[in-house]
Design a protein around this motif. Structure first.
Motif, PDB file in Angstrom:
ATOM      1  N   LEU A 100       0.379  -0.861  -0.032  1.00  0.00           N
ATOM      2  CA  LEU A 100      -0.077   0.027   0.462  1.00  0.00           C
ATOM      3  C   LEU A 100       1.087   1.259  -0.031  1.00  0.00           C
ATOM      4  O   LEU A 100       0.320   2.127  -1.099  1.00  0.00           O
ATOM      5  CB  LEU A 100      -1.081   0.050   0.898  1.00  0.00           C
ATOM      6  CG  LEU A 100      -2.290   0.801   0.953  1.00  0.00           C
ATOM      7  CD1 LEU A 100      -3.547   0.352   0.539  1.00  0.00           C
ATOM      8  CD2 LEU A 100      -2.545   0.301   2.357  1.00  0.00           C
ATOM      9  N   GLY A 101       1.652   1.012   0.600  1.00  0.00           N
ATOM     10  CA  GLY A 101       2.845   2.161   0.797  1.00  0.00           C
ATOM     11  C   GLY A 101       3.250   3.032  -0.796  1.00  0.00           C
ATOM     12  O   GLY A 101       3.163   3.711  -1.393  1.00  0.00           O
ATOM     13  N   ASN A 102       3.653   1.652  -1.001  1.00  0.00           N
ATOM     14  CA  ASN A 102       4.141   2.343  -2.366  1.00  0.00           C
ATOM     15  C   ASN A 102       3.193   2.429  -3.702  1.00  0.00           C
ATOM     16  O   ASN A 102       3.530   3.493  -4.187  1.00  0.00           O
ATOM     17  CB  ASN A 102       5.023   0.105  -3.181  1.00  0.00           C
ATOM     18  CG  ASN A 102       6.207   0.415  -2.640  1.00  0.00           C
ATOM     19  OD1 ASN A 102       7.437   0.573  -3.174  1.00  0.00           O
ATOM     20  ND2 ASN A 102       6.155  -0.574  -1.276  1.00  0.00           N
ATOM     21  N   ARG A 291       9.323  -2.075  10.707  1.00  0.00           N
ATOM     22  CA  ARG A 291       8.912  -2.922   9.145  1.00  0.00           C
ATOM     23  C   ARG A 291      10.274  -4.009   9.424  1.00  0.00           C
ATOM     24  O   ARG A 291      11.571  -3.752   9.375  1.00  0.00           O
ATOM     25  CB  ARG A 291       9.023  -2.184   8.000  1.00  0.00           C
ATOM     26  CG  ARG A 291       8.670  -2.600   6.543  1.00  0.00           C
ATOM     27  CD  ARG A 291       7.267  -2.834   6.756  1.00  0.00           C
ATOM     28  NE  ARG A 291       7.220  -3.798   5.118  1.00  0.00           N
ATOM     29  CZ  ARG A 291       6.930  -4.394   4.666  1.00  0.00           C
ATOM     30  NH1 ARG A 291       6.981  -5.724   5.515  1.00  0.00           N
ATOM     31  NH2 ARG A 291       7.192  -4.698   3.586  1.00  0.00           N
ATOM     32  N   PHE A 293      11.916  -6.541   6.892  1.00  0.00           N
ATOM     33  CA  PHE A 293      11.568  -7.006   5.341  1.00  0.00           C
ATOM     34  C   PHE A 293      11.531  -8.115   5.082  1.00  0.00           C
ATOM     35  O   PHE A 293      13.323  -8.519   5.769  1.00  0.00           O
ATOM     36  CB  PHE A 293      12.385  -5.880   4.353  1.00  0.00           C
ATOM     37  CG  PHE A 293      12.122  -4.202   4.448  1.00  0.00           C
ATOM     38  CD1 PHE A 293      11.481  -4.265   3.502  1.00  0.00           C
ATOM     39  CD2 PHE A 293      12.655  -3.469   5.215  1.00  0.00           C
ATOM     40  CE1 PHE A 293      10.772  -3.053   3.897  1.00  0.00           C
ATOM     41  CE2 PHE A 293      12.121  -1.911   5.287  1.00  0.00           C
ATOM     42  CZ  PHE A 293      11.199  -2.054   4.504  1.00  0.00           C
ATOM     43  N   ALA A 344       3.070   0.440  15.198  1.00  0.00           N
ATOM     44  CA  ALA A 344       3.092   0.050  14.118  1.00  0.00           C
ATOM     45  C   ALA A 344       4.114  -1.014  13.588  1.00  0.00           C
ATOM     46  O   ALA A 344       4.415  -0.823  13.342  1.00  0.00           O
ATOM     47  CB  ALA A 344       2.405   0.786  12.572  1.00  0.00           C
ATOM     48  N   SER A 345       3.419  -2.293  13.580  1.00  0.00           N
ATOM     49  CA  SER A 345       4.234  -3.909  13.128  1.00  0.00           C
ATOM     50  C   SER A 345       4.154  -4.420  12.910  1.00  0.00           C
ATOM     51  O   SER A 345       2.369  -4.527  13.196  1.00  0.00           O
ATOM     52  CB  SER A 345       4.991  -3.506  14.389  1.00  0.00           C
ATOM     53  OG  SER A 345       5.898  -4.687  13.845  1.00  0.00           O
ATOM     54  N   LEU A 346       4.100  -5.470  12.383  1.00  0.00           N
ATOM     55  CA  LEU A 346       3.618  -6.512  11.637  1.00  0.00           C
ATOM     56  C   LEU A 346       3.667  -7.643  13.023  1.00  0.00           C
ATOM     57  O   LEU A 346       2.539  -8.636  12.879  1.00  0.00           O
ATOM     58  CB  LEU A 346       4.103  -7.549  10.394  1.00  0.00           C
ATOM     59  CG  LEU A 346       3.515  -6.566   9.393  1.00  0.00           C
ATOM     60  CD1 LEU A 346       4.738  -7.415   8.164  1.00  0.00           C
ATOM     61  CD2 LEU A 346       2.081  -6.963   8.752  1.00  0.00           C
ATOM     62  N   SER A 375      -2.856  -3.190  15.828  1.00  0.00           N
ATOM     63  CA  SER A 375      -2.977  -4.720  14.980  1.00  0.00           C
ATOM     64  C   SER A 375      -1.563  -5.352  15.161  1.00  0.00           C
ATOM     65  O   SER A 375      -0.582  -4.330  15.311  1.00  0.00           O
ATOM     66  CB  SER A 375      -3.471  -4.706  13.866  1.00  0.00           C
ATOM     67  OG  SER A 375      -2.261  -4.358  12.770  1.00  0.00           O
ATOM     68  N   GLU A 377      -0.413  -8.331  12.470  1.00  0.00           N
ATOM     69  CA  GLU A 377      -0.856  -9.488  11.042  1.00  0.00           C
ATOM     70  C   GLU A 377       0.028 -10.372  10.883  1.00  0.00           C
ATOM     71  O   GLU A 377      -0.443 -11.025  10.148  1.00  0.00           O
ATOM     72  CB  GLU A 377      -1.418  -8.119  10.455  1.00  0.00           C
ATOM     73  CG  GLU A 377      -2.406  -7.433  10.167  1.00  0.00           C
ATOM     74  CD  GLU A 377      -3.938  -7.806   9.694  1.00  0.00           C
ATOM     75  OE1 GLU A 377      -3.847  -8.120   8.490  1.00  0.00           O
ATOM     76  OE2 GLU A 377      -4.734  -8.295  10.786  1.00  0.00           O
ATOM     77  N   TYR A 382      -0.916  -8.739   0.705  1.00  0.00           N
ATOM     78  CA  TYR A 382      -0.982  -7.796  -0.681  1.00  0.00           C
ATOM     79  C   TYR A 382      -2.045  -7.748  -1.090  1.00  0.00           C
ATOM     80  O   TYR A 382      -2.363  -6.522  -1.367  1.00  0.00           O
ATOM     81  CB  TYR A 382       0.256  -8.217  -1.608  1.00  0.00           C
ATOM     82  CG  TYR A 382       1.639  -7.306  -1.435  1.00  0.00           C
ATOM     83  CD1 TYR A 382       1.559  -6.663  -0.364  1.00  0.00           C
ATOM     84  CD2 TYR A 382       2.435  -8.355  -1.825  1.00  0.00           C
ATOM     85  CE1 TYR A 382       3.109  -6.383  -0.952  1.00  0.00           C
ATOM     86  CE2 TYR A 382       4.236  -7.887  -1.777  1.00  0.00           C
ATOM     87  CZ  TYR A 382       4.415  -6.732  -0.416  1.00  0.00           C
ATOM     88  OH  TYR A 382       5.409  -5.830  -0.855  1.00  0.00           O
ATOM     89  N   LYS A 390      -6.254  -2.345   7.292  1.00  0.00           N
ATOM     90  CA  LYS A 390      -5.725  -1.887   8.783  1.00  0.00           C
ATOM     91  C   LYS A 390      -4.367  -1.194   8.330  1.00  0.00           C
ATOM     92  O   LYS A 390      -4.258  -0.389   9.282  1.00  0.00           O
ATOM     93  CB  LYS A 390      -5.834  -3.609   9.537  1.00  0.00           C
ATOM     94  CG  LYS A 390      -6.656  -3.780   9.803  1.00  0.00           C
ATOM     95  CD  LYS A 390      -6.276  -5.315  10.213  1.00  0.00           C
ATOM     96  CE  LYS A 390      -7.149  -6.026  10.959  1.00  0.00           C
ATOM     97  NZ  LYS A 390      -6.971  -7.541  11.191  1.00  0.00           N
ATOM     98  N   ALA A 391      -4.113  -2.250   7.568  1.00  0.00           N
ATOM     99  CA  ALA A 391      -2.713  -1.681   6.949  1.00  0.00           C
ATOM    100  C   ALA A 391      -2.840   0.608   6.278  1.00  0.00           C
ATOM    101  O   ALA A 391      -2.450   1.328   7.498  1.00  0.00           O
ATOM    102  CB  ALA A 391      -1.784  -1.484   5.909  1.00  0.00           C
TER     103      ALA A 391
HETATM  104  P1  GDP Z   1       7.031  -1.119   2.301  1.00  0.00           P
HETATM  105  O1  GDP Z   1       7.360  -1.920   1.755  1.00  0.00           O
HETATM  106  O2  GDP Z   1       7.548  -1.357   4.279  1.00  0.00           O
HETATM  107  O3  GDP Z   1       7.759   0.235   1.543  1.00  0.00           O
HETATM  108  O4  GDP Z   1       5.747  -0.709   2.270  1.00  0.00           O
HETATM  109  P2  GDP Z   1       4.807  -1.248   1.988  1.00  0.00           P
HETATM  110  O5  GDP Z   1       2.991  -0.368   1.983  1.00  0.00           O
HETATM  111  O6  GDP Z   1       4.883  -0.540   0.209  1.00  0.00           O
HETATM  112  O7  GDP Z   1       4.180  -2.365   1.854  1.00  0.00           O
HETATM  113  C1  GDP Z   1       3.971  -3.479   3.314  1.00  0.00           C
HETATM  114  C2  GDP Z   1       2.968  -4.154   3.437  1.00  0.00           C
HETATM  115  O8  GDP Z   1       2.901  -4.822   4.235  1.00  0.00           O
HETATM  116  C3  GDP Z   1       1.566  -2.669   4.123  1.00  0.00           C
HETATM  117  O9  GDP Z   1       1.362  -1.886   2.884  1.00  0.00           O
HETATM  118  C4  GDP Z   1       1.018  -4.074   4.696  1.00  0.00           C
HETATM  119  O10 GDP Z   1       0.115  -4.554   3.626  1.00  0.00           O
HETATM  120  C5  GDP Z   1       2.200  -5.110   5.625  1.00  0.00           C
HETATM  121  N1  GDP Z   1       2.463  -4.107   6.660  1.00  0.00           N
HETATM  122  C6  GDP Z   1       3.828  -3.454   7.240  1.00  0.00           C
HETATM  123  N2  GDP Z   1       4.114  -3.392   8.214  1.00  0.00           N
HETATM  124  C7  GDP Z   1       2.634  -2.804   8.697  1.00  0.00           C
HETATM  125  C8  GDP Z   1       2.172  -2.435   9.867  1.00  0.00           C
HETATM  126  O11 GDP Z   1       3.031  -2.571  10.773  1.00  0.00           O
HETATM  127  N3  GDP Z   1       0.732  -2.258  10.327  1.00  0.00           N
HETATM  128  C9  GDP Z   1      -0.384  -3.222   9.592  1.00  0.00           C
HETATM  129  N4  GDP Z   1      -1.313  -3.208   9.605  1.00  0.00           N
HETATM  130  N5  GDP Z   1       0.482  -3.321   8.156  1.00  0.00           N
HETATM  131  C10 GDP Z   1       1.865  -3.378   7.638  1.00  0.00           C
END
Ligand code: GDP
Length: 487
Positions: A100-102, A291, A293, A344-346, A375, A377, A382, A390-391
């Motif tokens: 989503l961020g991308n 985050r 990776f 914010a973290s998975l 959350s 997750e 994706y 949630k993201a």
């Molecule tokens: P990037 O990979 O860190 O550059 O960010 P992106 O948003 O492009 O891809 C990571 C994806 O992993 C997010 O869109 C979410 O689906 C999930 N994700 C990563 N970190 C978090 C987090 O802290 N909270 C939630 N809810 N999802 C996360």
């Protein structure tokens, strides 16, 4: 859910000084007017030129967007395999890539490109992205209709014959005398592949000659994994217009992101409930985005230690009182104040440990630290719509924080701090041959996201020029040494 400006029109303040259009009904998308009330006012004044440009764009989108006669005519020409001369409407169709961020970074970059080149922005909305964002343009839609003929994402890759770079190679188009190319001699659409390839932006089209040729195509399909807005600043023909739109260059995503992205009422419900329950009444909010990776995993203990070092060095959280020290409930202005930490973290580990720390021990200055995580997750997904809701909610919640510390390289974090207009502390990645980063974190010089893969400056130049050394408004990113960031 789009209606003309009516009695429920929001006040000028709610429109962020003219950034937002008055042409929406507030109830159709509450976040558009409510979200900014959770933040401090933007530190970046909006240029009247940008506001004007947006209103002009909205009228253009309404005139040429889906459902109009002009749109049907343009699609008919595309299907007929023709690129017509003197077309009234031109389009750029965005296709998704990565998380989503991308996606938010590339949508904003594509929109900026659309503004500069008079194209209508349409989005291919995959199921996982449905229902996340409100329509940004009044009286129209940015969603690519399902019957669009070139709707196959699998065709969009670096080797696609329709890609501009490949058309150049195969002689389908030429850029050595761009003004002599008649539009009607061109294929019905061009694919622009703006992805990272060997640490550079591929297709290298950010030069005047190429832009003149590209401008002749009525249809452009674009896929990108990169925040390519800074590359547009390196294209000579866009420079003047960009300077008028963004007198402060570090506010590009800050303004465009706040203009384009508004969570739908469903996602806004998640954000609002969480904010009102945990964050609305605290004295200060600090966001930590951690985050990990998959391609560069870091051990939990190492990441946690790095975060703690950053917190200590930058004094982000109050110190704990020593075992023998009586807790001080009366001293100084800090006593009794509440500092909220939003994580914010998975994964839940960072939250558990920080919360435990402030649960077991008092703070030296009597400040109260409340730790929250909406959350965890565990896995990034994706293609899950719920996961993306949630993201998105967490990106927004982070963006309401007064201070932010984020993981290097994360576009998720970039979007959050850029919305906030807050310069984050970036938790640096260890060198490739190390497990631990020597420096815990550094402060970002700007609130702009980083472009991880720079384009080549001076497209036909044989030698590789360091863009940051010649353009005063770009720097290398703190977290990605070869990356570029506007400031
Ligand atoms: P990037 O990979 O860190 O550059 O960010 P992106 O948003 O492009 O891809 C990571 C994806 O992993 C997010 O869109 C979410 O689906 C999930 N994700 C990563 N970190 C978090 C987090 O802290 N909270 C939630 N809810 N999802 C996360």
């Amino acid at each position: 859910n789009v209606s003309a400006s009516t009695a429920s029109s929001p006040s000028p303040d709610m429109l962020l000084g003219g950034l937002l259009s008055a042409g929406f009904d507030e109830s159709s998308c509450q976040s558009r007017y409510r979200s900014n009330l959770y933040r401090k006012p933007s530190p970046f004044p909006l240029s009247p030129h940008l506001a004007q440009k947006l209103r002009k764009y909205e009228a253009y989108h309404k005139k040429c967007g889906p459902g109009t006669k002009r749109y049907r005519r343009a699609v008919k020409q595309l299907k007929a395999g023709r690129n017509a001369d003197h077309s009234e409407c031109k389009y750029v169709v965005w296709f998704p890539c990565n998380g989503l961020g991308n996606r938010m970074l590339t949508i904003a970059s594509t929109f900026l490109y659309a503004l500069l080149t008079d194209r209508v922005l349409l989005m291919h909305v995959a199921p996982e992205q449905e229902g996340l964002f409100c329509e940004p343009f009044p009286g129209s839609s940015w969603v690519l209709p399902g019957d669009f003929p070139e709707n196959n994402p699998h065709k969009l890759h670096i080797g696609a014959p329709e890609s501009y770079a490949n058309m150049l190679k195969s002689g389908v188009v030429r850029n050595d005398d761009p003004n002599s190319v008649p539009a009607s001699s061109l294929p019905p659409y061009v694919y622009l592949h703006v992805e990272q390839f060997q640490l550079k932006l591929s297709d290298n089209v950010f030069c005047d000659e190429d832009q003149v040729v590209l401008g002749k195509f009525n249809w452009m399909v674009l896929k990108s994994d990169s925040y390519f807005a800074p590359a547009l600043f390196l294209t000579p023909m866009f420079e003047e217009e960009l300077a008028r739109m963004f007198p402060q260059k570090e506010a590009v995503f800050h303004h465009l992101g706040r203009y384009l992205f508004h969570p739908t009422n469903k996602v806004w419900g998640i954000i609002r409930r969480y904010y009102e329950a945990y964050l609305a009444r605290v004295d200060e909010k600090i966001g930590f985005q951690i985050r990990i990776f998959p391609e560069k995993p870091i051990k939990f203990e190492n990441m946690y230690d790095q975060l703690m070092r950053c917190i200590r060095e930058q004094r982000l959280l109050p110190e704990l009182a020593g075992a023998a020290e009586p807790a001080n409930h009366t001293a100084g202005g800090a006593a009794g104040k509440v500092k909220a930490v939003l994580i914010a973290s998975l994964y839940s580990g960072y939250y558990e440990k920080i919360r435990g720390m402030y649960y077991e021990s008092p703070t030296r200055n009597g400040e109260v630290v409340a730790v929250f995580q909406p959350s965890h997750e565990e896995q990034q997904q994706y293609t899950s719509n719920e996961h993306n809701q949630k993201a998105l909610a967490e990106i927004y919640l982070l963006s309401y924080c007064d201070k932010i510390a984020m993981t290097a390289w994360s576009t998720f974090g970039y979007v959050a701090y850029s919305f906030a207009g807050v310069k984050p502390w970036i938790l640096l990645r260890p060198d490739w041959d190390k497990e631990v980063s020597a420096v815990a974190c550094v402060r970002s010089a700007s609130v702009e996201p980083c472009l991880h893969s720079p384009p080549q400056l001076g497209c036909r130049a044989k030698k590789n020029v360091d863009v940051a050394a010649v353009k005063p408004y770009v720097r290398h990113c703190e977290d990605v040494g070869f990356g570029l960031k506007l400031f």
